[in-house]
Enzyme design. Structure first.
Site, PDB file in Angstrom:
ATOM      1  CE  LYS A 236      55.763  16.313 -25.727  1.00 17.60           C
ATOM      2  NZ  LYS A 236      54.482  16.449 -25.007  1.00 17.60           N
TER       3      LYS A 236
ATOM      4  CG  PHE B 279      49.711  21.267 -18.003  1.00 15.81           C
ATOM      5  CD1 PHE B 279      50.724  21.560 -18.918  1.00 15.81           C
ATOM      6  CD2 PHE B 279      48.422  21.693 -18.283  1.00 15.81           C
ATOM      7  CE1 PHE B 279      50.460  22.268 -20.081  1.00 15.81           C
ATOM      8  CE2 PHE B 279      48.138  22.393 -19.457  1.00 15.81           C
ATOM      9  CZ  PHE B 279      49.159  22.683 -20.351  1.00 15.81           C
TER      10      PHE B 279
ATOM     11  NE  ARG C 225      47.523  20.031 -33.384  1.00 11.65           N
ATOM     12  CZ  ARG C 225      48.051  20.108 -32.153  1.00 11.65           C
ATOM     13  NH1 ARG C 225      49.373  20.195 -32.005  1.00 11.65           N
ATOM     14  NH2 ARG C 225      47.293  20.104 -31.088  1.00 11.65           N
TER      15      ARG C 225
ATOM     16  CB  THR D 111      47.020  15.683 -25.654  1.00 12.66           C
ATOM     17  OG1 THR D 111      47.097  16.740 -26.611  1.00 12.66           O
ATOM     18  CG2 THR D 111      48.074  15.888 -24.598  1.00 12.66           C
TER      19      THR D 111
ATOM     20  NE  ARG E  58      50.799  13.165 -28.412  1.00 14.40           N
ATOM     21  CZ  ARG E  58      50.473  14.407 -28.698  1.00 14.40           C
ATOM     22  NH1 ARG E  58      49.277  14.710 -29.146  1.00 14.40           N
ATOM     23  NH2 ARG E  58      51.366  15.377 -28.518  1.00 14.40           N
TER      24      ARG E  58
ATOM     25  CG  ASN F 244      52.026  13.783 -25.008  1.00 14.49           C
ATOM     26  OD1 ASN F 244      53.168  14.066 -25.346  1.00 14.49           O
ATOM     27  ND2 ASN F 244      51.110  14.695 -24.783  1.00 14.49           N
TER      28      ASN F 244
ATOM     29  CG  HIS G 172      55.786  19.829 -29.315  1.00 15.22           C
ATOM     30  ND1 HIS G 172      54.935  20.599 -28.567  1.00 15.22           N
ATOM     31  CD2 HIS G 172      56.155  20.581 -30.379  1.00 15.22           C
ATOM     32  CE1 HIS G 172      54.807  21.786 -29.155  1.00 15.22           C
ATOM     33  NE2 HIS G 172      55.548  21.798 -30.253  1.00 15.22           N
TER      34      HIS G 172
ATOM     35  CD  GLU H 281      55.938  25.071 -31.374  1.00 17.28           C
ATOM     36  OE1 GLU H 281      55.060  25.270 -30.525  1.00 17.28           O
ATOM     37  OE2 GLU H 281      55.938  24.080 -32.130  1.00 17.28           O
TER      38      GLU H 281
END
Length: 140
Positions: free
Chosen positions: A9, A57, A85, A91, A102, A112, A115, A126
């Site tokens: 991100k 959000f 994950r 998150t 993270r 964070n 993704h 995606e």
């Protein structure tokens, strides 16, 4: 072999952590089979995160994801979705396990760092959002 999509991100890019995070991903056994650096428009970010449109959000997420460059990647590994994950952690970095991406690098639940797809089905959708088939190159 399973594939998952990740996006490094804008906070990851701004903090110059692209290499560090990719290194952590590769050390965990993932192969990068597609990668590019892009800047999402608000419209494109909203389209990608459309599933969250009704969530409180959503606007903040779209603003954040369009605030600077990001790096989408397709990763490949056995059990890629679940393993990724686990690698990235919760998150909210305050709730993430020690050593996760993270926990090591994220500042907040909203910013964070990364993704990760939540299912193999969503990973395929995606991945198709960001990459054409000819952009996916399996390294042997």
């Amino acid at each position: 072999m399973e594939r998952t999509l990740t996006i490094l991100k804008p906070d990851c890019v701004k903090k110059q952590l692209i290499g560090a995070v990719i290194n952590q991903i590769e050390r965990a056994g993932f192969r990068v089979v597609a990668m590019k650096k892009i800047k999402l428009s608000k419209e494109t970010a909203g389209e990608f995160y459309g599933v969250h449109r009704e969530r409180p959000f959503f606007g903040e997420l779209v603003d954040f994801m369009s605030s600077g460059p990001c790096v989408p990647m397709i990763l490949e590994k056995e059990n890629a979705v679940a393993d990724f994950r686990t690698l990235i952690g919760a998150t909210d970095p305050a709730e993430a396990e020690e050593g996760t991406v993270r926990k090591l690098h994220a500042d907040s639940k909203g910013e964070n760092i990364v993704h990760g797809s939540d299912s193999a089905e969503n990973a395929a959708i995606e991945a198709g959002f960001f990459f054409a088939a000819e952009e996916v190159v399996r390294n042997n």
